[in-house]
Design an enzyme around this catalytic site. Structure first.
Site, mmCIF file in Angstrom:
data_model
loop_
_atom_site.group_PDB
_atom_site.id
_atom_site.type_symbol
_atom_site.label_atom_id
_atom_site.label_comp_id
_atom_site.label_asym_id
_atom_site.label_seq_id
_atom_site.Cartn_x
_atom_site.Cartn_y
_atom_site.Cartn_z
ATOM 1 N N CYS A 56 -24.083 1.920 14.379
ATOM 2 C CA CYS A 56 -23.897 0.696 14.951
ATOM 3 C C CYS A 56 -25.424 0.039 15.304
ATOM 4 O O CYS A 56 -26.292 0.764 15.005
ATOM 5 C CB CYS A 56 -23.485 0.654 16.434
ATOM 6 S SG CYS A 56 -21.625 1.285 16.275
ATOM 7 N N GLY A 91 -23.761 -1.910 10.516
ATOM 8 C CA GLY A 91 -22.246 -1.928 10.890
ATOM 9 C C GLY A 91 -21.830 -3.205 10.137
ATOM 10 O O GLY A 91 -22.247 -4.384 10.612
ATOM 11 N N ASN A 146 -25.253 1.931 20.940
ATOM 12 C CA ASN A 146 -25.253 2.532 19.574
ATOM 13 C C ASN A 146 -25.390 4.381 19.760
ATOM 14 O O ASN A 146 -26.354 4.635 20.463
ATOM 15 C CB ASN A 146 -26.472 2.117 18.963
ATOM 16 C CG ASN A 146 -26.786 2.906 17.507
ATOM 17 O OD1 ASN A 146 -27.866 3.000 17.115
ATOM 18 N ND2 ASN A 146 -25.858 3.461 17.073
ATOM 19 N N GLY A 147 -24.766 4.891 19.224
ATOM 20 C CA GLY A 147 -24.748 6.451 19.370
ATOM 21 C C GLY A 147 -23.201 7.034 19.826
ATOM 22 O O GLY A 147 -22.369 6.242 19.776
ATOM 23 N N CYS A 161 -33.188 11.155 15.374
ATOM 24 C CA CYS A 161 -32.420 11.339 13.824
ATOM 25 C C CYS A 161 -33.229 11.126 12.676
ATOM 26 O O CYS A 161 -33.446 9.930 12.305
ATOM 27 C CB CYS A 161 -31.239 10.548 13.918
ATOM 28 S SG CYS A 161 -30.207 10.543 12.391
ATOM 29 N N TYR A 217 -31.859 7.275 5.391
ATOM 30 C CA TYR A 217 -30.699 6.367 4.735
ATOM 31 C C TYR A 217 -30.687 4.932 5.503
ATOM 32 O O TYR A 217 -30.350 4.033 5.216
ATOM 33 C CB TYR A 217 -29.462 7.049 4.802
ATOM 34 C CG TYR A 217 -28.189 6.300 4.159
ATOM 35 C CD1 TYR A 217 -27.998 5.564 3.017
ATOM 36 C CD2 TYR A 217 -27.290 6.035 5.374
ATOM 37 C CE1 TYR A 217 -27.083 4.777 2.721
ATOM 38 C CE2 TYR A 217 -26.341 5.117 4.965
ATOM 39 C CZ TYR A 217 -26.069 4.485 3.938
ATOM 40 O OH TYR A 217 -25.096 3.452 3.532
ATOM 41 N N CYS A 273 -27.488 17.515 10.647
ATOM 42 C CA CYS A 273 -26.636 17.216 9.500
ATOM 43 C C CYS A 273 -26.960 18.294 8.403
ATOM 44 O O CYS A 273 -26.252 18.351 7.539
ATOM 45 C CB CYS A 273 -26.516 15.980 8.994
ATOM 46 S SG CYS A 273 -27.977 15.065 8.789
HETATM 47 P P1 AMP Z 1 -21.327 10.163 -1.822
HETATM 48 O O1 AMP Z 1 -22.059 11.226 -2.073
HETATM 49 O O2 AMP Z 1 -20.332 9.627 -2.937
HETATM 50 O O3 AMP Z 1 -20.469 10.316 -0.753
HETATM 51 O O4 AMP Z 1 -22.239 8.833 -1.553
HETATM 52 C C1 AMP Z 1 -23.691 9.158 -0.942
HETATM 53 C C2 AMP Z 1 -24.178 7.688 -0.839
HETATM 54 O O5 AMP Z 1 -23.651 7.272 0.262
HETATM 55 C C3 AMP Z 1 -25.826 8.091 -0.691
HETATM 56 O O6 AMP Z 1 -26.237 7.370 -1.769
HETATM 57 C C4 AMP Z 1 -26.222 7.391 0.468
HETATM 58 O O7 AMP Z 1 -26.927 6.050 0.174
HETATM 59 C C5 AMP Z 1 -24.896 6.667 1.092
HETATM 60 N N1 AMP Z 1 -24.509 7.337 2.467
HETATM 61 C C6 AMP Z 1 -25.082 8.382 2.926
HETATM 62 N N2 AMP Z 1 -24.608 8.742 4.293
HETATM 63 C C7 AMP Z 1 -23.791 7.731 4.450
HETATM 64 C C8 AMP Z 1 -22.875 7.387 5.761
HETATM 65 N N3 AMP Z 1 -23.142 8.046 6.898
HETATM 66 N N4 AMP Z 1 -22.505 6.070 5.744
HETATM 67 C C9 AMP Z 1 -22.547 5.355 4.367
HETATM 68 N N5 AMP Z 1 -23.103 5.652 3.593
HETATM 69 C C10 AMP Z 1 -23.907 6.790 3.289
#
Ligand code: AMP
Length: 502
Positions: free
Chosen positions: A42, A68, A143-144, A278, A284, A477
């Site tokens: 979020c 989001g 957020n959190g 985090c 990302y 993670c």
């Molecule tokens: P996949 O390995 O197919 O599940 O997709 C990985 C991709 O999703 C990565 O390239 C990230 O850019 C993106 N990603 C990583 N973590 C998240 C997340 N929590 N929510 C949405 N996209 C993510």
């Protein structure tokens, strides 16, 4: 158009989105295909002491849209302290029209963008939550994720509290309203001391704004200034869009009170053994043009890419990113290796809103509508593809296939973070542990599954070293080292496998 709520309080019970507004069945296929990916968490934004606050909130949320895409909401507070809310399912630009913004009067506003798979109907959990409270209209954007949200909720329900949403944030509202202390400040302070886990919060009570961050500082929250007023946002990119000046990060455990052009630092929450921002925000989530926790997100990602190149060098003709989240780390890899940086994959930015015929859905559907290789860059060449993280591995498997189809001679996959092996309980929406490819498979197995010539992950030590001056970080993670107690899980009130996002 979504059918949002314009309301006085109580605001909850939003109408659900009509089939026409979602694109009907075709959209469902698209959504379920994209659901293969975990989703963002979020974003929060708030201003006080600035006329037409809702317009600024709209712009701020626009800049935070990457955090989001499920719902958006703005609560504006007018001169006599009355709150007015509009929220709905959809993107910021779809939820608010200029007429809506004109109706959201006042110099104080709280905004929120949300994606979470946490139970309950999606519209019901849209934020901000707005209630009539004994000391004025109260709005909250969060957020959190609380790690004792369920325990607190159960206790409050036993005491007679009535909940209208399944979101953690409503627990906070009840705690504030039921506190026996005699000032707003003390009631908020009292409520916050019961919370465990992650919260970066903005709360308005009348025209007074409160901003608070949990004692480990999991999620970013920054403070800015514009003219005579104050701005609080998840990331600095939301300050830039309204020309606000960045003042500082809101520190772990801090509770600020902002009223017009005055700011008061209220008592801090009891300090945690160590702060734990985090690191996945840097990997990302956050936008590369933001600065959070004193770090430029772009520079952090470049440092990850450079370190990745040192750890996993390979002879190749070009390096490119899985756009856009890996652009900066791929640049870092190219800088360090001296291999030319190219645009080998293109991303369609309009995917979420495209009308797709159900028959077009196949195994690679989610990736195919989003990415396409540039044949001229790829054909007959040895390519290095950099992605920021690997979660389920489904996107990457499809991408490697597309690159081979486009004639790549060799495909070398590089990940600018360590294997994601553990679920996040502090607000990042991840799939269950068995769906995390890094948890269930070894690196050689993943390489085989993707069909690549070589594969390399950034090491945990390498990642942490690259951003050492801004740490220490939460890396649960990647490491399974959870710094805040998982109260609900320990008491059997929540599943270890499926923690909620946001
Ligand atoms: P996949 O390995 O197919 O599940 O997709 C990985 C991709 O999703 C990565 O390239 C990230 O850019 C993106 N990603 C990583 N973590 C998240 C997340 N929590 N929510 C949405 N996209 C993510």
């Amino acid at each position: 158009m979504p059918d949002p709520v314009k309301s006085s309080i109580p605001p909850v019970n939003l109408p659900t989105v009509s089939p026409a507004s979602t694109g009907g069945e075709a959209q469902d296929i698209l959504t379920s295909s994209l659901d293969a990916l975990p989703r963002e968490e979020c974003g929060v934004f708030a201003v006080t002491g600035i006329e037409r606050a809702a317009e600024l909130a709209f712009l701020g949320l626009y800049a935070l849209q990457h955090r989001g895409q499920e719902s958006a909401g703005i609560c504006a507070v007018n001169g006599d302290g009355t709150a007015r809310l509009r929220k709905g399912i959809g993107l910021v630009a779809d939820v608010f029209s200029s007429e809506d913004l004109n109706e959201l009067h006042g110099d104080t506003a709280v905004g929120h963008v949300r994606y979470s798979t946490t139970g309950g109907s999606r519209s019901q959990n849209a934020q901000p939550i707005v209630v009539r409270y004994s000391r004025g209209d109260l709005s909250i954007a969060h957020n959190g994720n609380l790690t004792n949200g369920q325990e607190l909720r159960n206790r409050l329900v036993e005491e007679g509290a009535l909940f209208q949403t399944t979101s953690d944030s409503e627990v906070i509202v009840h705690l504030i309203a039921r506190s026996r202390h005699d000032t707003v400040e003390a009631q908020i302070d009292d409520a916050l001391t019961h919370l465990e886990g992650a919260f970066s919060l903005v709360i308005s009570v009348g025209r007074t704004l409160f901003a608070a961050v949990d004692s480990r500082g999991f999620r970013p929250l920054v403070l800015g200034r514009r003219g005579d007023g104050y701005v609080v946002a998840s990331e600095t990119c939301a300050l830039d869009i309204i020309d606000a000046e960045f003042i500082r990060d809101i520190r772990p455990g801090e509770v600020l009170k902002l009223e017009g052009n005055t700011m008061e630092e209220l008592r801090s929450l009891p300090p945690a053994p160590r702060a734990a921002p985090c690191v996945f925000e840097l990997v990302y989530f956050a936008r590369p043009d933001s600065r959070i926790w004193g770090a430029s997100v772009d520079r952090a990602r470049r440092a990850f890419g450079r370190q990745l190149a040192r750890e996993h060098p390979v002879d190749a003709d070009c390096v490119f990113a899985v756009p856009d989240s890996a652009n900066s780390s791929a640049l870092g890899y190219a800088e360090e290796s001296g291999i030319s940086y190219e645009l080998g994959l293109l991303r369609n930015h309009y995917v979420g809103r495209t009308f797709i015929k159900p028959s077009q859905a196949d195994r690679d559907f989610g990736a195919r509508i989003k990415y396409n290789p540039v044949r001229e860059v790829v054909e007959g060449r040895r390519v290095i593809v950099v992605d920021d993280s690997l979660v389920r591995g489904t996107t990457s498997t499809s991408l490697v296939k597309f690159l081979r189809q486009a004639g790549a001679k060799e495909v070398h996959f590089r990940i600018a973070s360590p294997p994601v092996r553990f679920p996040c309980f502090y607000g990042i929406d991840m799939p269950s542990r068995e769906e995390l490819v890094g948890s269930s498979h070894s690196v050689p197995e993943i390489a085989e599954m993707l069909g690549v010539d070589s594969m390399g992950y950034l090491s945990l030590e390498g990642m942490l070293e690259a951003v050492e001056e801004h740490g220490p970080f939460c890396d649960a993670c990647f490491s399974g080292d959870y710094s805040a107690p998982l109260v609900d899980v320990e008491r059997g009130l929540a599943s270890i496998d499926n923690p909620p996002g946001c």
